[in-house]
Design an enzyme around this catalytic site. Structure first.
Site, PDB file in Angstrom:
ATOM      1  N   GLU A  79       0.799  -1.226   0.000  1.00  0.00           N
ATOM      2  CA  GLU A  79       0.000   0.000   0.000  1.00  0.00           C
ATOM      3  C   GLU A  79       0.839   1.286   0.000  1.00  0.00           C
ATOM      4  O   GLU A  79       0.789   2.083   0.940  1.00  0.00           O
ATOM      5  CB  GLU A  79      -0.968   0.007   1.182  1.00  0.00           C
ATOM      6  CG  GLU A  79      -1.988  -1.114   1.134  1.00  0.00           C
ATOM      7  CD  GLU A  79      -3.076  -0.969   2.192  1.00  0.00           C
ATOM      8  OE1 GLU A  79      -2.983  -0.051   3.032  1.00  0.00           O
ATOM      9  OE2 GLU A  79      -4.025  -1.778   2.183  1.00  0.00           O
ATOM     10  N   GLU A  98      -5.707  -8.299   0.197  1.00  0.00           N
ATOM     11  CA  GLU A  98      -6.456  -7.990   1.423  1.00  0.00           C
ATOM     12  C   GLU A  98      -7.900  -7.714   1.046  1.00  0.00           C
ATOM     13  O   GLU A  98      -8.171  -7.003   0.077  1.00  0.00           O
ATOM     14  CB  GLU A  98      -5.893  -6.768   2.165  1.00  0.00           C
ATOM     15  CG  GLU A  98      -4.547  -6.970   2.822  1.00  0.00           C
ATOM     16  CD  GLU A  98      -4.077  -5.727   3.584  1.00  0.00           C
ATOM     17  OE1 GLU A  98      -4.945  -4.904   3.975  1.00  0.00           O
ATOM     18  OE2 GLU A  98      -2.862  -5.584   3.778  1.00  0.00           O
ATOM     19  N   PHE A 158     -10.184  -6.877  12.727  1.00  0.00           N
ATOM     20  CA  PHE A 158     -10.394  -7.399  11.382  1.00  0.00           C
ATOM     21  C   PHE A 158     -10.286  -8.921  11.311  1.00  0.00           C
ATOM     22  O   PHE A 158     -10.556  -9.509  10.271  1.00  0.00           O
ATOM     23  CB  PHE A 158      -9.363  -6.796  10.413  1.00  0.00           C
ATOM     24  CG  PHE A 158      -9.731  -5.445   9.882  1.00  0.00           C
ATOM     25  CD1 PHE A 158     -10.427  -5.320   8.691  1.00  0.00           C
ATOM     26  CD2 PHE A 158      -9.374  -4.290  10.561  1.00  0.00           C
ATOM     27  CE1 PHE A 158     -10.757  -4.069   8.187  1.00  0.00           C
ATOM     28  CE2 PHE A 158      -9.698  -3.035  10.071  1.00  0.00           C
ATOM     29  CZ  PHE A 158     -10.395  -2.923   8.878  1.00  0.00           C
TER      30      PHE A 158
END
Length: 578
Positions: free
Chosen positions: A239, A454, A520
């Site tokens: 990212e 992801e 998560f």
């Protein structure tokens, strides 16, 4: 098809030709573009209206019918299903085993007020000592792959090869790899997931200095050398868009830099320039590392790529300027890092609007960048509406005005939300967006091999809407995963080259500036009971999806010296190995 060139023409949108945009941006492109690309110069294209309209009833209707719920045999046998994590978020042992401090250690310890719950990762999920429990969970759920990251300062405590290799760190990751391979789980390694060695920040401001290119390449080479016989799937950076913007633009993430007058830990940076400098040096480090890997370590079956954080975008209103804002949002979010690897330079809209604050590549740098990937990783969670904003002298320039679009709204111009609220404030479920992104990759970027590296959503401790009463009961996560897997299948049927899906995340972890408030994981971590791992309902659904029966798992794990029951009991009772 809408053309970005028309949006930047002299007659259509004079607001774009502001003091921020370069006066000769097209000439700048020709000066910087890779020679092989000049004969192919085109404006950026959106998906055609027909392609954008191909939305299945399954994605439009929200809830899936029983026959629309995805099944493993919808996907090719070689399609990989796994879960993901990151070293800083799960390992703990922040100053043990020879590890050096990272930028996030410094950030959490010196600026605890910048973490929402005031926590840190010093112990995190205790995976440094309990990695075998993590592997056991992967095996029991039936995952065939595990994406995790290596901590740079755990391998090179000083950040440099000259500072010495930490062989305890090498041993830790070799032990983890052996455990995974013994249980039939393929490792996918991320070399950098935001935990820069603090020594390099102290020495030369890490990614703000070109010296990071050599030091990162040296670090990656150490990893190739020590783990390459066990690892065939490598990711250079995770990212980069978020890393540059959050760490050097808004200062929400370590090292916490922003411009004077902004609210961050260290308001001594330059939010208008430094994110672009960091991104540029990151791309150069990526290109050098891939070059080394392909020359000396790849072999016949290795592959390497970069992971992009992406959002899907829809026009805020049904008008031309918002459609062009949608184009620019894709350029500034995805194209910033992907287009240099596809054609050797940044998107034309970035060259135009950012001007001389955006660095240039040399010819040799472009040659290394072009095609410097075997696959592209995509991290997808949610979507936004793109609304055009005029650039005028009255607007205070900052990083998020460079692109001349605004995406603060979850609702469109008619007040309609882009998707249902799942309780995590920034995630609205929009599976159609994932399908659109995959088709965009096919039609605009040459259909590269893609892994969804992801994808998932979070439970909120005390922030849920409604609040959670049972941390193991996560029906919204199950629904989210089912809908997004269906979107992937539909994109594959339309020709997108998608090869795997990794659920984020395997276990509840330290979620950066949110600390432990958001969870998560498909596996719950009981921090009050020795960091015990307990499968949530989503993990049990994935277990059923993967066809992993209890009898098969027990048989395999019972025979495993890596994850034997005796070792598991010892680790749970003695999480620090004492």
């Amino acid at each position: 098809m809408a053309l970005l060139c028309s949006a930047l023409s002299n007659s259509t949108h004079p607001s774009f030709r502001s003091h921020i945009a370069g006066a000769n941006s097209e000439n700048l492109w020709h000066l910087s573009a890779h020679p092989a690309q000049k004969s192919k110069r085109r404006c950026n294209l959106t998906l055609s209206s027909r392609a954008a309209a191909r939305i299945s009833s399954a994605l439009e209707s929200g809830k899936l019918k029983p026959w629309q719920i995805p099944k493993r045999d919808w996907f090719p046998p070689e399609f990989t299903f796994g879960a993901a994590s990151a070293a800083y978020q799960i390992e703990g042992a922040w100053n043990e085993g020879g590890k050096g401090p990272s930028s996030w250690d410094n950030f959490c310890h010196n600026y605890p007020e910048r973490i929402m719950d005031g926590s840190n990762w010093d112990v995190a999920a205790n995976s440094y000592y309990m990695y075998k429990e993590d592997v056991r969970m992967l095996k029991e759920i039936g995952m065939d792959s595990y994406r995790f990251s290596i901590s740079w300062p755990r391998i090179l405590p000083e950040g440099t090869l000259e500072g010495g290799i930490n062989h305890e760190g090498i041993q830790y990751y070799n032990d983890l790899l052996d455990c995974l391979i013994e249980n039939g789980i393929k490792p996918y390694i991320t070399l950098f997931h935001w935990d820069t060695p603090q020594a390099l920040a102290d020495k030369y401001n890490d990614f703000l200095d070109r010296r990071i290119v050599k030091d990162y390449t040296d670090y990656a080479t150490v990893c190739f050398e020590h783990f390459g016989d066990k690892v065939k799937n490598w990711i250079t950076f995770n990212e980069p868009h978020s890393f540059c913007g959050l760490a050097y633009g808004t200062g929400l993430h370590a090292p916490g830099l922003c411009s004077p007058g902004m609210d961050c830990a260290i308001p001594q940076g330059d939010a208008l320039r430094q994110p672009y400098i960091v991104g540029h040096n990151l791309l150069l480090a990526h290109a050098e590392t891939v070059d080394v890997y392909k020359k000396f370590y790849k072999g016949d079956d290795g592959q390497i790529g970069m992971v992009m954080d992406v959002m899907a975008y829809e026009p805020y209103g049904n008008n031309f300027v918002d459609q062009q804002a949608q184009e620019r949002s894709i350029d500034f979010h995805i194209g910033w890092f992907l287009e240099p690897m596809v054609r050797g330079d940044y998107p034309f809209s970035m060259r135009s609007l950012v001007g001389d604050r955006l660095p240039f590549f040399t010819k040799s740098e472009q040659e290394k960048l072009v095609s410097s990937y075997d696959f592209v990783g995509i991290n997808y969670y949610t979507a936004r509406f793109s609304e055009h904003i005029d650039i005028s002298p009255e607007i205070i320039p900052k990083l998020n005005t460079d692109d001349a679009y605004s995406t603060p709204e979850f609702n469109d111009s008619n007040g309609i939300p882009i998707g249902p609220d799942l309780g995590m404030y920034w995630i609205l479920s929009y599976p159609k967006g994932l399908k659109d992104i995959l088709l965009l990759m096919k039609e605009k970027y040459g259909n590269p091999p893609i892994y969804i590296t992801e994808n998932g959503t979070a439970d909120m401790d005390g922030w849920g809407n409604p609040p959670m009463t049972d941390p193991l009961d996560d029906p919204l996560r199950i629904e989210y995963l089912q809908q997004h897997m269906t979107a992937i299948k539909e994109a594959i049927d339309l020709g997108a080259d998608v090869r795997g899906h990794f659920t984020w995340s395997l276990i509840d972890n330290f979620e950066w500036s949110m600390g432990y408030l958001s969870r998560f994981g498909i596996v719950y971590i009981d921090r009050n009971d020795g960091f015990k791992r307990i499968m949530k309902k989503s993990a049990k659904w994935l277990k059923e999806f993967n066809g992993a029966t209890k009898e098969v798992n027990n048989k395999i794990l019972g025979a495993s010296s890596c994850c034997s029951g005796e070792l598991m009991w010892f680790l749970v009772q003695n999480p620090y190995g004492k």
